[in-house]
Write a protein that holds these residues in place. Structure first.
Motif, mmCIF file in Angstrom:
data_model
loop_
_atom_site.group_PDB
_atom_site.id
_atom_site.type_symbol
_atom_site.label_atom_id
_atom_site.label_comp_id
_atom_site.label_asym_id
_atom_site.label_seq_id
_atom_site.Cartn_x
_atom_site.Cartn_y
_atom_site.Cartn_z
ATOM 1 N N UNK A 1 2.600 8.555 3.430
ATOM 2 C CA UNK A 1 2.514 7.139 3.797
ATOM 3 C C UNK A 1 3.103 6.875 5.186
ATOM 4 N N UNK B 1 11.006 -4.447 10.871
ATOM 5 C CA UNK B 1 12.274 -4.862 10.257
ATOM 6 C C UNK B 1 13.094 -5.719 11.216
ATOM 7 N N UNK C 1 1.985 -1.309 2.936
ATOM 8 C CA UNK C 1 3.250 -1.597 3.617
ATOM 9 C C UNK C 1 3.176 -2.930 4.365
ATOM 10 N N UNK D 1 0.787 -6.627 4.845
ATOM 11 C CA UNK D 1 -0.335 -7.498 4.518
ATOM 12 C C UNK D 1 -0.803 -8.111 5.824
ATOM 13 N N UNK E 1 2.556 -8.570 8.005
ATOM 14 C CA UNK E 1 3.750 -8.990 7.284
ATOM 15 C C UNK E 1 4.174 -7.895 6.317
ATOM 16 N N UNK E 2 5.445 -7.596 6.334
ATOM 17 C CA UNK E 2 5.979 -6.551 5.457
ATOM 18 C C UNK E 2 5.832 -6.938 3.996
ATOM 19 N N UNK E 3 5.399 -6.007 3.172
ATOM 20 C CA UNK E 3 5.361 -6.231 1.724
ATOM 21 C C UNK E 3 6.722 -5.868 1.128
ATOM 22 N N UNK E 4 6.868 -6.141 -0.169
ATOM 23 C CA UNK E 4 8.102 -5.751 -0.853
ATOM 24 C C UNK E 4 8.291 -4.242 -0.804
ATOM 25 N N UNK E 5 7.196 -3.529 -0.954
ATOM 26 C CA UNK E 5 7.235 -2.073 -0.887
ATOM 27 C C UNK E 5 7.833 -1.613 0.441
ATOM 28 N N UNK F 1 9.681 -3.466 2.456
ATOM 29 C CA UNK F 1 11.059 -3.952 2.556
ATOM 30 C C UNK F 1 11.998 -3.035 1.790
ATOM 31 N N UNK F 2 11.517 -2.461 0.715
ATOM 32 C CA UNK F 2 12.309 -1.471 -0.025
ATOM 33 C C UNK F 2 12.542 -0.204 0.786
ATOM 34 N N UNK F 3 11.761 -0.060 1.826
ATOM 35 C CA UNK F 3 11.894 1.126 2.669
ATOM 36 C C UNK F 3 13.080 1.006 3.634
ATOM 37 N N UNK F 4 13.600 -0.194 3.752
ATOM 38 C CA UNK F 4 14.688 -0.434 4.697
ATOM 39 C C UNK F 4 15.872 0.536 4.559
ATOM 40 N N UNK F 5 16.315 0.859 3.343
ATOM 41 C CA UNK F 5 17.422 1.810 3.225
ATOM 42 C C UNK F 5 17.153 3.151 3.904
ATOM 43 N N UNK F 6 15.900 3.586 3.919
ATOM 44 C CA UNK F 6 15.567 4.841 4.579
ATOM 45 C C UNK F 6 15.824 4.727 6.083
#
Lengths: 171, 171
Positions: A19, A33, A65, A67, A81-85, A87-92
């Motif tokens: 991805x 981000x 990733x 929309x 626009x960032x999706x939730x998926x 946004x969950x990538x932010x920790x990486x």
DNA sequence: CTAGTAACTTGCATTTTGCAAGTTACATTC
DNA sequence: GAATGTAACTTGCAAAATGCAAGTTACTAG
């Protein structure tokens, strides 16, 4: 990028790499981000060729990733626009940033993470959600999960007793 | 991989991507964290062409992620041992794995992180080292660090008030 | 009607990646 | 001592991805 061997297809890390594996993708997400949403914002910030950006955005959109949202009719204009998926990538990105600061900033850190409210600098570490104890190479192992194939299961159990070798000299 | 614009060169994430940005590199490190050290171990596990593996290992070695150690004279045989710098990269793989499990494992998780001693599954999250509070896109911002150039500093302050847009639909 | 902006696409050159085969240096087995 | 095996590669060439420059579409503003 060729998805072939089971140890790539069957592993969450391997799939993640499918991805976001092109190096521009990480950089595009980093900018997203930080608030970038439009084609030409990414283009300017990254000095990326428009055809490449177009492909990367299309790939990231297809992968869920971004929309693609029309923010104005006549003339049609879109933003990514960032999706939730995503946004969950932010920790990486956060851990990658922390690692870069620690090991690739000989002349001082250029970018820091900080608390949005009080501007206090943040030092991101990875812990277990349950007990908030740090997760390191020393105390963690990978094990087969419920969806693992027989092959994967066998491969993982065969290395479970192993302790990674330690280098004599660091960086 | 072309290192050009300041927003790549001057950012820890951009520099990190220069080190580990080719998608094979991440996979090689993943295997190394699981105990692989030798050329043919990587080759077999990943089904990677030997010339590519050779280049990646050379690049990762030059970047200080591996030390090439001779483990046997006559015939000369080498192993690739993780440096401290590479071992510090583990949290990135851990968060990537967690993200992959959450969003790319529709048929059940194949690989899990677990405590090395008691096999309890681990759920990696990113928190601030100081107060152990989760770091998310909602409560964190990037700010200029001590080593930031004037350009970078200006770019970062210009976006500090910004709140990332939220997508209506997730994944 | 000319210039400007946003979001691209197209054509072509360069670079990177991938596959298959070959190489070096030794160790082991028949 | 000849053939086979193993570890760690390198080389040659084809295929794919990337990068640059220029062009396109569809409007808006002056």
């Amino acid at each position: 990028m060729q998805p072939k061997s089971p140890s790539i297809q069957e592993c969450p890390v391997g799939r993640a790499v499918e991805t976001v594996g092109e190096w521009w993708s990480i950089l595009i997400l980093r900018d997203a981000f930080q608030g970038s949403t439009r084609f030409d914002e990414f283009e300017r910030n990254l000095s990326i060729a428009p055809n490449i950006l177009s492909r990367r955005l299309a790939h990231l959109t297809k992968s869920g990733m971004f929309v693609r949202r029309r923010y104005q009719e006549r003339p049609p204009r879109h933003e990514y626009v960032l999706t939730d998926k995503a946004r969950d990538f932010f920790p990486v990105i956060a851990t990658l940033l922390a690692w870069g600061n620690r090991h690739l900033a000989p002349k001082g850190e250029t970018v820091l993470l900080a608390n949005r409210d009080d501007r206090r600098p943040l030092d991101p570490i990875v812990v277990d959600a349950a007990d908030r104890q740090p997760i390191t190479l020393e105390n963690a192992v990978v094990i087969a999960g419920p969806g693992a194939s027989r092959l994967m299961r066998r491969r993982l159990t065969s290395l479970k007793a192993m302790n990674p070798a330690v280098a004599p000299t660091g960086d």
